[in-house]
Design a protein around this motif. Structure first.
Motif, mmCIF file in Angstrom:
data_model
loop_
_atom_site.group_PDB
_atom_site.id
_atom_site.type_symbol
_atom_site.label_atom_id
_atom_site.label_comp_id
_atom_site.label_asym_id
_atom_site.label_seq_id
_atom_site.Cartn_x
_atom_site.Cartn_y
_atom_site.Cartn_z
ATOM 1 N N LYS A 1 -8.422 -3.551 19.366
ATOM 2 C CA LYS A 1 -8.056 -4.582 18.393
ATOM 3 C C LYS A 1 -8.384 -4.063 16.992
ATOM 4 N N ASP A 2 -7.372 -3.574 16.322
ATOM 5 C CA ASP A 2 -7.572 -3.111 14.957
ATOM 6 C C ASP A 2 -6.364 -3.491 14.112
ATOM 7 N N SER A 3 -6.445 -3.190 12.867
ATOM 8 C CA SER A 3 -5.414 -3.605 11.924
ATOM 9 C C SER A 3 -4.141 -2.797 12.158
ATOM 10 N N PRO A 4 -2.985 -3.447 12.101
ATOM 11 C CA PRO A 4 -1.732 -2.691 12.237
ATOM 12 C C PRO A 4 -1.366 -1.921 10.983
ATOM 13 N N GLN A 5 -2.151 -2.109 9.924
ATOM 14 C CA GLN A 5 -1.844 -1.457 8.661
ATOM 15 C C GLN A 5 -2.016 0.045 8.791
ATOM 16 N N ASP B 1 0.829 -1.205 0.000
ATOM 17 C CA ASP B 1 0.000 0.000 0.000
ATOM 18 C C ASP B 1 0.867 1.259 0.000
ATOM 19 N N ASP C 1 -17.850 -10.137 3.140
ATOM 20 C CA ASP C 1 -16.551 -10.746 2.879
ATOM 21 C C ASP C 1 -16.665 -11.844 1.832
ATOM 22 N N ASP D 1 -6.711 0.759 2.240
ATOM 23 C CA ASP D 1 -6.592 0.090 0.951
ATOM 24 C C ASP D 1 -7.420 0.868 -0.073
ATOM 25 N N HIS E 1 -9.500 -1.086 -2.585
ATOM 26 C CA HIS E 1 -10.596 -1.944 -2.112
ATOM 27 C C HIS E 1 -11.891 -1.597 -2.836
ATOM 28 N N THR F 1 -7.316 3.659 12.943
ATOM 29 C CA THR F 1 -6.558 2.659 13.678
ATOM 30 C C THR F 1 -5.560 3.352 14.594
#
Length: 1894
Positions: free
Chosen positions: A1851-1855, A186, A1138, A1859, A1862, A1814
């Motif tokens: 608790k979330d995405s480390p990104q 990304d 999903d 995106d 997407h 995040t």
């Protein structure tokens, strides 16, 4: 920089200067000082060996009077420090010229006196303002010196966690010793296509710049990565190569980019090792050329290596390791394939245990071995070669364990049957005795003889180690050679980008030959770097046309000459190596004699005679001479090599030494490193044939010098890009900064040299627009001119008197160092004065407001006191008056009570008297009334009795008379009934009269019955009345008796009343006693009730409490259940989305692979079928456009060519639709299951058919076959006539509509021919019409003749009446005349209707033309108004452009009309010929179809029967051979723009579905399958051809969805038929279930939607960053900070840049196009949601990667822009589309930039507010937050840590980045159409004349 708002009174003295410097401390903030910055011409950079006290700043060329204004009280400076290198301090008093000491205060509060150098009197360097700290580019700093650079790097590295910083053209990369999430795909996508200065510094930005310059300038590029060991050079080079591999992709499917990346693990395993400074240190230099083709895709790579550290193979220092590959082998020794190598632990082998550190923390050597083997396999190194490599490496390890035993001082031997040597010989495939012999002996050759001489143990060990090093070096070169072969390009290379990963400047306690070569290479690179920097600086000044004076910069050519020139160090070393008894000591003496005291850069250590010192550009380095000659010779005994070459069992081993037999050139392999041939246009020197032996004896130094010269030639022929890697500390601690080590490396890598060159010239550069925007506040209104450039010049001449401090270029203003700070000082002072004035005004206003409030408060208090006093007086008056009133009412009460008693007694007496008199009167009236009632009832009864007797007598007489008359009538009717048969013969039709009479009799009977019923009812009513009267008489008698009894009762009642009065007196006395008791009881009861109430209230409260608790518990349970339900629902929705997304991604991947397959197939066909010379004839029916679409999954022309040659011309092979084939397989199984039920149904049908046949046999035989034939013939003739009529109408219409004068002129020959043909065909049509009517009459007569005879007894039979009419001639003629007249009226009416319809059509067309002219007029007026607003030049240009556009459109329209007219004429001529032929055939066929018997039986005179027009069924018929033409005209060649504007939305979909309906009606499954497959493939062809056109993709997405909805709506399924009309339900498909095709169409729609999103993204991508971030929508909010050499995109909107309005206009365009195409509203919402997601994601990603955008003002701009987008959504009624929610992360990021960021409460508010961001994004924004103005404060590191702690459990995405690629899963909700299929008209513009409506 901007000024600071003063928030309190100054706490310190303000000096009396022209420009005030104010420090103000308040409770909330500490405002920094505003200094005037100095001018820095520059000085040489001090070396690292100088003491900290001597680390003085560079010389500042400033006048003394200027210094007085800069070094004043509270100014901040940098002073040298032995520990921290530089410390910040603050002046305690002003500096005056002549002062020898500065009074300073350090940051920790300590005071000191700083002594100035009495000779130079240099002042300490000034510190930059805080607003500039942390800049992306070091050249953007106002003060350019070493402490500023060091501090800026430290702040970015420690506080902001940013490891990359620009320094002009150099990227400084600091090793964080920690994995950072900034290298994902990304991030690569975010940097791709961006300008280098527009994003935050990154290795990807440098790689993108190199890639872009290669494509733009057509010039090869180089990225030079240098630095110390452990600084991160290899990782940086690896990331650069990964960027190229990801962005460019490979030109073939060979995965070249994967191979390029796969070379890294191989080279790291054989060339990297652990050192004390780095766990993965590269012990060789490498230059990788990545080759690109003309489309700039990777096609291959090539690698050159330099100076492999061979000594590491045999020796490692403490805490170091050998090369990784040896430890990987030892860790994998247990594998079965490695058993033969006889390996063990790394501590067992001498070559791997010397360092004492065989294991690296966190590294699994066995796992790394697997990666290395996989990389070898990917690069084409077979398993056999891999095992050969491992055998050689294992042999080297075993060779190191070989030991020697001394015989004497000059000889040694190997122990007998020495196991390590036996294993070595077995692995190498050589003889043990021969190898053991030559390890202990050497051969000496003289001119006449050859001697074999034993060697000592020490020499034998050295020879063993030399052999091991030589084997490893050759193996290293062999592997590099094979890697290059695997990466070799198969096609011609167009350009390349080189990545140089080479060792940086090194200095250790003991420096040997390796460090000498490394530092020599760095001297050459530094020279090239200095020249390039100097060249760029001069080019910039020359481009801007400003005066330029040459700068003296450090030139290291003398140092290079000392090393490589004639009689230089390398030359003397090579000469000493040729001497028979040359030694290191003698070479050192030659160096001293040659260079000592003759070259300033060469020195001799005081305490050593075996070392020398060289002054390099970075530092002095002392080299130890010991080992130089041996390493330079690199000797290995030839006999040992011959033994290895003689190996016949091991084929790989001789290959390693083949190159040694060849002539080596400077570009070929060296023992120290392999240098493959370059594909550069640089030609290597050719070796002469006689030089083979000489070249073979080249020393290592000579080879390295040649390869280095070749490298420099390559770099000079390319455009270089520099990456300098810095090692922050020696302990590998993450994010720990050691200032001493950092300064050493900054001095060594040339960063400070770049700063010095920039500081010597004009480092600060502003465009005129940026300068105007920043310093507009310093200008007066009269200074602002229309010309920005002249305005800036005028202002600068007033502000800066010395014109040497700035220069005016063509587009920029250039400032000397410190001048920007001076301007910022003036600007800050002016803003400060304005702030003070604002504060003064606001404070005065506040005090006035406070005084007004106090005055109002005093008045209010007075008012309330006076009011209180008045109220007290009023209360006294009220009380006095109340007392008087009470007395008055009391006296009145007494008098009134006495009067009331007297009045009540009088009234009581009067009442008794009057009551007695009234009662007597009432009794008398009652008796009279009752007497009257009795008389009335008796008289009524007598009258009714008399009336009843009379009525009965009258009724009886009537009945008798009527009975007599009915009998007479009956007798008459019986007589008439007997003569019916005669009446039947005489008069036809009397039966009807009889029936009428019968009906009359029935009616009379009914009336008679009703009269009888009425009589019975009257009798019943009479009896009831009689009974009622009798009962009334009895009742009257009873009442009379009761009256008598009542009189007696009155007397008794009076007696009882007297008795009751007596009892009343007694009861009253008892009542008083009871009341007394009741009062007592009531009192007690009230007490008890009060107690019960209290208890009840307590119980109620307890009950309410319990109820409340129960309610709360129930509510909590309900809420928890609801939350759980909502969460589960959301989770299910997420899972569904999903799954949808996964499925749609698979579809996307499938379509990509399908396209790739088609491309490969086309390429293969082109390669196979290369056209031969000559002309190739093609089919004339194929158009030029059709050839553009032959690249789908169908059979293309190239593929179909061999099939045409093999098969007959008439045979055609249908394309195989694999998706349908797989789905129809499933359908076959379902059909087999239905077989049994269908068989049962068939049996039932057969039984019914047998029964029907038996019934038909009983009936008389009829002419069924003839009738069926005649009916079919009639239908055929009718349809044929209908077609002829339609075609003639079209012909006539085309003739009348044609505007060409040569065709429509009355005298033209073409006109006459067409008119004659038209009249003849019209006459023929009338004849055919009469014949059809005759045939119809014949069919009717035949039908009458075959009617059964028994049906003739019915009087209403139409056939009998028709026969009677035919027999009566005169009546028949009348009927025929009537029918003819009726037919004539119908024809006239139809003509009238047609004329009326044509008139209405013409009227509508005229109205449409008027509307279009009005719109054109409005558009012209708008354009005229817009042009009038433009300046004259632009107005003329716009008008010319508009006129050109209008004329072009008119020309195109005229050309199109001309083409249509030509086509129409040709078409009409062909149709006339066809019509004439068809009419002839019809005449012959009609005569043949009429039999002679029919002609005789039928009447001669024809009967006129009106023809009823057939209703259209909403179907379109076409021939099978016209299917490709249908697809071509309706799909491939259709222009969406014309269809969308002029026709109904979704017309192609409706036409295709109507064709499918007809195929379904015919029950032709092949036709259905072929049409649907051709349609799908045709849409795919169009989208592949014009897939980048938004209108095309939107048009076909809309039509595909409409086609899908039609298949659902008319499928016959109940769920899809709810909204259909009855007529639409009749149009449902009857024979085929197309559910499988619906799924295929749904998949196609998904693919089109994804393609539409990609087109949207490509269009919006260039606009988003400029419009959402860079453009100032709110002018004047964002400030422009000083920028460095990497100028960012200006936030000032230039012409051609995108703004927010551009984005909104584009959104409007998208929305209008989709609405015009009739796209479903739900689908439009999904597209808009996706567009807004792209806008939000791209904007947020750029915000997270741009430090200059993270400010308070930019947050306001973003929120305003988002509000404009939301307003657009509201205008389009799309707020419920979910688009606004996709912007939530961006909104929260903007809010995060604006909120307060200080206290724990602020942290809590941020954590709760930013729920869509995040943790990584929140922390990144806070780290990047940069004040643009001095009003803003930086975010403290402690605050960021607090945020991280609070968000630790989230608790979330480390990104980090969103995106942006997407795509939300798309759904297609069912949307039925209300359009009736039978009303759809096909326009002639579509060219579908070959299909007909059914």
């Amino acid at each position: 920089m901007t000024s600071v708002v003063l928030l309190g009174k100054p706490e310190r003295e303000i000096p009396k200067l022209p420009y005030e410097i104010v420090y103000t401390n308040t409770r909330d903030m500490e405002i920094c000082s505003m200094e005037i910055e100095p001018i820095l011409p520059g000085k040489e950079i001090p070396t690292a060996s100088e003491s900290a006290e001597n680390l003085c700043c560079w010389r500042y060329g400033m006048e003394i009077d200027v210094l007085e204004y800069m070094y004043v009280k509270y100014a901040r400076v940098w002073i040298p420090d032995p520990e921290e290198v530089w410390k910040s301090a603050e002046l305690l008093k002003d500096y005056k010229p002549g002062d020898k000491v500065l009074q300073l205060r350090l940051e920790e509060g300590k005071d000191l006196e700083y002594s100035l150098d009495p000779k130079t009197k240099e002042l300490p360097p000034l510190r930059n303002p805080d607003i500039l700290v942390g800049e992306n580019d070091l050249t953007a700093l106002s003060y350019l010196h070493e402490p500023a650079v060091l501090h800026n790097l430290k702040v970015r590295f420690i506080d902001s966690k940013l490891i990359y910083t620009y320094c002009g053209i150099v990227l400084v990369a600091i090793n964080p010793y920690e994995q950072l999430p900034i290298y994902g795909e990304d991030i690569i996508n975010a940097y791709s296509g961006q300008n280098m200065g527009d994003m935050d510094p990154h290795i990807f930005a440098v790689a993108e710049e190199a890639y872009k310059q290669m494509a733009r300038d057509e010039r090869n590029q180089s990225i030079i990565v240098s630095g110390e060991s452990g600084a991160g050079k290899t990782v940086s080079a690896k990331y650069a190569m990964r960027y190229f591999a990801t962005v460019s992709g490979s030109a073939s499917e060979a995965n070249v980019e994967e191979k390029v990346l796969a070379s890294n693990p191989i080279m790291e395993s054989i060339g990297n090792a652990k050192t004390t400074r780095n766990d993965n240190s590269s012990r060789f230099g490498k230059y990788i050329e990545i080759g690109f083709d003309k489309r700039y895709r990777i096609i291959g790579a090539n690698m050159r290596t330099y100076l492999l550290e061979k000594s590491r193979v045999v020796f490692q220092a403490e805490e170091e390791r050998n090369y990784h590959i040896f430890y990987q082998l030892c860790a994998s020794a247990a594998l079965p394939e490695f058993k033969t190598l006889r390996l063990g632990s790394a501590n067992y082998f001498h070559y791997t245990k010397q360092g004492g550190s065989p294991v690296i923390d966190g590294v699994d050597d066995a796992k790394e071995m697997v990666n290395t083997r996989q990389a070898c396999t990917l690069l084409g190194i077979s398993d056999s070669y891999q095992m050969g490599i491992f055998r050689i490496l294992a042999g080297i390890l075993h060779l190191g364990n070989v030991e020697f035993a001394s015989r004497d001082s000059d000889s040694c031997t190997v122990p007998p049957k020495h196991e390590p040597l036996i294993i070595f010989c077995d692995l190498m495939g050589v003889e043990y005795e021969e190898m053991a012999h030559w390890l202990c002996h050497r051969k000496l050759a003289t001119a006449t003889e050859t001697y074999i001489k034993p060697i000592s143990k020490l020499h034998a060990i050295n020879a063993r180690d030399a052999l091991a090093k030589h084997i490893y070096a050759n193996l290293f070169n062999w592997i590099v050679d094979h890697v290059n072969k695997a990466l070799h390009a198969t096609v011609k290379q167009h350009s390349f980008i080189g990545v140089l990963d080479i060792y940086g400047f090194e200095t250790f306690e003991i420096n040997s030959f390796e460090q000498f070569c490394i530092n020599y290479a760095n001297e050459k690179l530094q020279q090239q770097f200095n020249m390039h920097v100097f060249k760029l600086e001069q080019e910039e000044y020359m481009k801007e046309q400003i005066p330029w004076t040459l700068i003296d910069f450090y030139d290291n050519q003398p140092c290079i000459n000392l090393i490589e020139a004639k009689m230089g160090i390398l030359d003397l070393l090579d000469e000493e190596c040729k001497m028979p008894k040359g030694s290191d000591d003698s070479w050192a003496q030659k160096l001293y004699n040659t260079h000592l005291n003759k070259c300033a850069l060469f020195e001799k250590p005081r305490l050593s005679n075996k070392a020398f010192i060289i002054k390099h550009f970075a530092d002095k380095v002392e080299y130890q001479c010991e080992g130089f000659l041996e390493k330079n010779k690199d000797t290995v005994y030839e006999e040992q090599i011959k033994v290895l070459k003689s190996s016949k069992k091991f084929k790989l081993l001789p290959e390693l030494f083949q190159d040694e037999e060849k002539v080596l050139s400077p570009t070929s392999a060296t023992p120290s490193g392999r240098v493959p041939l370059s594909r550069m246009p640089i030609k290597p020197a050719k070796a002469r044939p006689g030089q083979a032996s000489k070249e073979h004896k080249k020393t290592v130094g000579h080879q390295f010098r040649n390869s280095l010269h070749l490298l420099m030639e390559t770099l000079n022929a390319t455009t270089p890009h520099y990456v300098r890697c810095i090692k922050p500390n020696d302990f590998k601690f993450p994010f720990t900064f050691d200032e001493k080590r950092a300064v050493q490396q900054l001095r060594a890598c040339g960063v400070l040299e770049t700063i010095r060159i920039s500081a010597a010239g004009f480092p600060s550069r502003w465009t005129y627009q940026e300068f105007f925007s920043r310093y507009r506040v310093l200008m007066k209104q009269r200074d602002v001119l229309g010309d920005r450039k002249q305005t800036c010049k005028n202002v600068l001449e007033k502000l800066i008197q010395d014109k040497d401090k700035y220069q005016f270029g063509k587009t920029k203003i250039f400032f000397r160092a410190g001048q920007v700070a001076y301007l910022e000082k003036i600007r800050a002072d002016k803003l400060r004065a304005a702030c003070i004035r604002i504060q003064k005004t606001i404070r005065g206003w506040l005090m006035r407001k406070k005084y007004v409030r106090m005055r109002k408060a005093a008045i209010t208090i007075q008012r309330h006191v006076r009011g209180y006093q008045a109220r007290c007086y009023a209360k006294f008056l009220r009380r006095t008056r109340a007392a008087i009133t009470i007395q008055k009412f009391q006296r009145m009460y007494v008098v009134r009570k006495r009067y009331q008693c007297m009045r009540d007694a009088t009234i009581a007496l009067q009442a008794l008297l009057r009551g007695y008199m009234v009662r007597n009167k009432y009794q008398m009236m009652l008796r009279e009334h009752k007497s009257v009632v009795i008389q009335k009832h008796v008289r009524g009864w007598l009258a009714r009795r008399r009336y009843g007797r009379t009525l009965r007598a009258i009724v009886y007489l009537q009945c008798c008379y009527r009975r007599m008359m009915a009998k007479r009538e009956l007798k008459k009717l019986k007589i008439e009934a007997r003569s019916v048969e005669r009446y039947k013969k005489l008069h036809i039709g009397l039966e009807n009269k009889i029936m009428q009479l019968q009906r009359k009799i029935d009616e009379q009977n009914k009336e008679y019955k009703s009269l009888l019923e009425k009589m019975s009812s009257l009798e019943i009513t009479y009896s009831t009345e009689t009974e009622k009267l009798r009962s009334d008489v009895e009742r009257l008698r009873m009442s009379e008796e009761e009256a008598k009894n009542a009189t007696n009762r009155v007397i008794s009642l009076q007696e009882e009343i007297a008795k009751l009065r007596r009892e009343l007196h007694q009861t009253q006395s008892e009542k008083k006693s009871i009341e007394e008791w009741a009062d007592k009881y009531k009192h007690e009861t009230e007490q008890l009730v009060s107690e019960l109430k209290e208890q009840n209230s307590l119980l109620k409260t307890e009950k309410e409490e319990l109820n409340r608790r129960i309610h709360d518990q129930a509510r909590e349970i309900t809420e928890s259940m609801e939350k759980k339900l909502v969460e589960e629902t959301k989770q299910l929705e997420l899972d569904l989305n999903d799954e949808r997304l996964r499925y749609q991604n698979l579809l996307n991947e499938f379509s990509r692979l399908e396209e790739r397959y088609d491309d490969l197939k086309d390429e293969m066909n082109l390669m196979v079928s290369i056209p031969k010379p000559g002309h190739k004839r093609t089919d004339s029916t194929h158009s030029s456009n059709e050839s553009e679409y032959t690249f789908s999954s169908e059979i293309t022309e190239a593929e179909d060519l061999p099939l045409r040659m093999e098969q007959e011309p008439s045979e055609k092979k249908a394309p195989l639709d694999m998706s349908l084939f797989l789905k129809l397989q499933k359908r076959v199984s379902e059909l087999e299951q239905e077989k049994q039920s269908l068989q049962d149904e068939l049996d039932r049908k057969e039984e019914q058919a047998l029964r029907a046949k038996a019934k038909e046999e009983e009936r008389p035989p009829i002419r069924g076959a003839e009738l069926e034939y005649e009916s079919l013939k009639r239908q055929e003739l009718e349809s044929e006539n209908k077609k002829l009529k339609n075609e003639l109408n079209e012909l006539q219409k085309a003739l009348t509509e044609t505007r060409a004068p040569e065709v429509t002129a009355p005298g033209a020959p073409a006109y006459r021919v067409l008119l004659d043909q038209l009249t003849s065909v019209s006459e023929e049509l009338e004849v055919r019409k009469e014949e059809v009517l005759i045939l119809r009459s014949q069919l009717v007569s035949q039908k009458e003749a075959i009617q059964p005879k028994e049906d003739k007894n019915t009087m209403t039979d139409a056939t009998i009446l028709l026969e009677d009419v035919q027999k009566m001639k005169d009546k028949g003629e009348i009927a025929q005349a009537y029918i003819g007249l009726k037919e004539t009226n119908r024809l006239l009416e139809s003509q009238l209707q047609s004329q009326k319809k044509s008139h209405e059509n013409e009227l509508e067309s005229l109205r449409g033309e008027i509307q279009s002219l009005k719109e054109e007029n409005n558009r012209q007026q708008q354009l005229l108004a817009q042009n009038l607003q433009l300046p004259p030049e632009a107005r003329i240009e716009a008008s010319l452009q508009h006129e050109i556009t209008r004329l072009t459109n008119e020309n195109l329209d005229l050309m199109e009309q001309l083409e249509k007219q030509d086509k129409t004429v040709r078409k009409l001529k062909k149709q006339l010929k066809v019509f004439a032929k068809k009419i002839g055939e019809l005449e012959v066929g009609q005569m043949e179809n009429i039999s002679p018997g029919q002609i005789i039986d039928e009447p001669i005179r024809p009967v006129n029967i009106p023809r009823k027009e057939k209703d259209f069924q909403g179907m379109l018929e076409y021939k099978k051979e016209d299917e490709q033409k249908l697809v071509k005209n309706l799909i491939l060649e259709l222009k969406p723009r014309g269809v969308a504007v002029n026709l109904i939305p979704g017309l192609p979909a409706y036409i295709l579905f109507m064709c499918v309906r007809h195929a379904d009606y015919l029950n032709d499954d092949q036709k259905v399958r072929s049409l649907l497959t051709s349609t799908i493939n045709g849409i795919k062809k169009v989208l592949k051809k014009r897939g980048d056109d938004f209108e095309t993709v939107s048009f076909w997405l809309s039509n595909t969805c409409r086609f899908l909805h039609c298949l659902k709506q008319y499928s016959g399924e109940e769920g899809f038929m709810k909204h259909n009309t009855p007529r639409q339900n009749e149009h449902c498909l009857t024979n085929f279930d197309l559910a499988e095709y619906r799924q295929v169409l749904s998949d196609l729609a998904i693919q089109i939607y994804q393609q539409l999103v990609r087109v949207l993204e490509n269009i919006l991508q260039p606009m988003i960053v400029s419009g959402m971030l860079e453009h100032e929508t709110i002018q004047g909010v964002s400030g422009v900070k000083p920028t460095g050499l990497r100028k960012r995109t200006s936030s000032i909107a230039d012409e051609g840049t995108y703004t927010l309005d551009s984005i909104i206009r584009q959104l409007n365009s998208f929305h209008s196009v989709m609405c015009q195409h009739g796209m479903d509203p739900e689908l439009i919402k999904q597209v808009v949601k996706q567009m807004f997601y792209i806008i939000g994601a791209v904007t947020l990603n750029n915000l997270l990667l741009r430090k200059d955008m993270c400010s308070w003002s930019k947050g306001m701009q973003i929120r305003y822009n988002v509000s404009q987008l939301e307003e657009w959504l509201r205008d389009k009624n799309l707020m419920n589309s979910g688009a606004k929610e996709t912007l939530e992360p961006l909104i929260q990021a903007a809010q995060l930039l604006q909120v307060k960021k200080k206290t724990d409460e602020d942290a809590e508010a941020i954590c709760s507010m930013c729920n869509a961001l995040t943790t990584a994004q929140i922390v990144k924004v806070l780290n990047l937050y940069t004040p643009v103005n001095e009003f803003e404060e930086r975010v403290l590191v402690s605050f960021i840590r607090t945020i991280q702690v609070r968000l630790r459990d989230r608790k979330d995405s480390p990104q980090l980045l969103m995106d942006a690629k997407h795509i939300f899963p798309v759904t297609f909700p069912f949307n039925p159409s209300s359009l009736a299929l039978e009303t759809i008209q096909i326009p002639a513009s579509l060219g579908l004349g070959f299909i007909s409506r059914v």
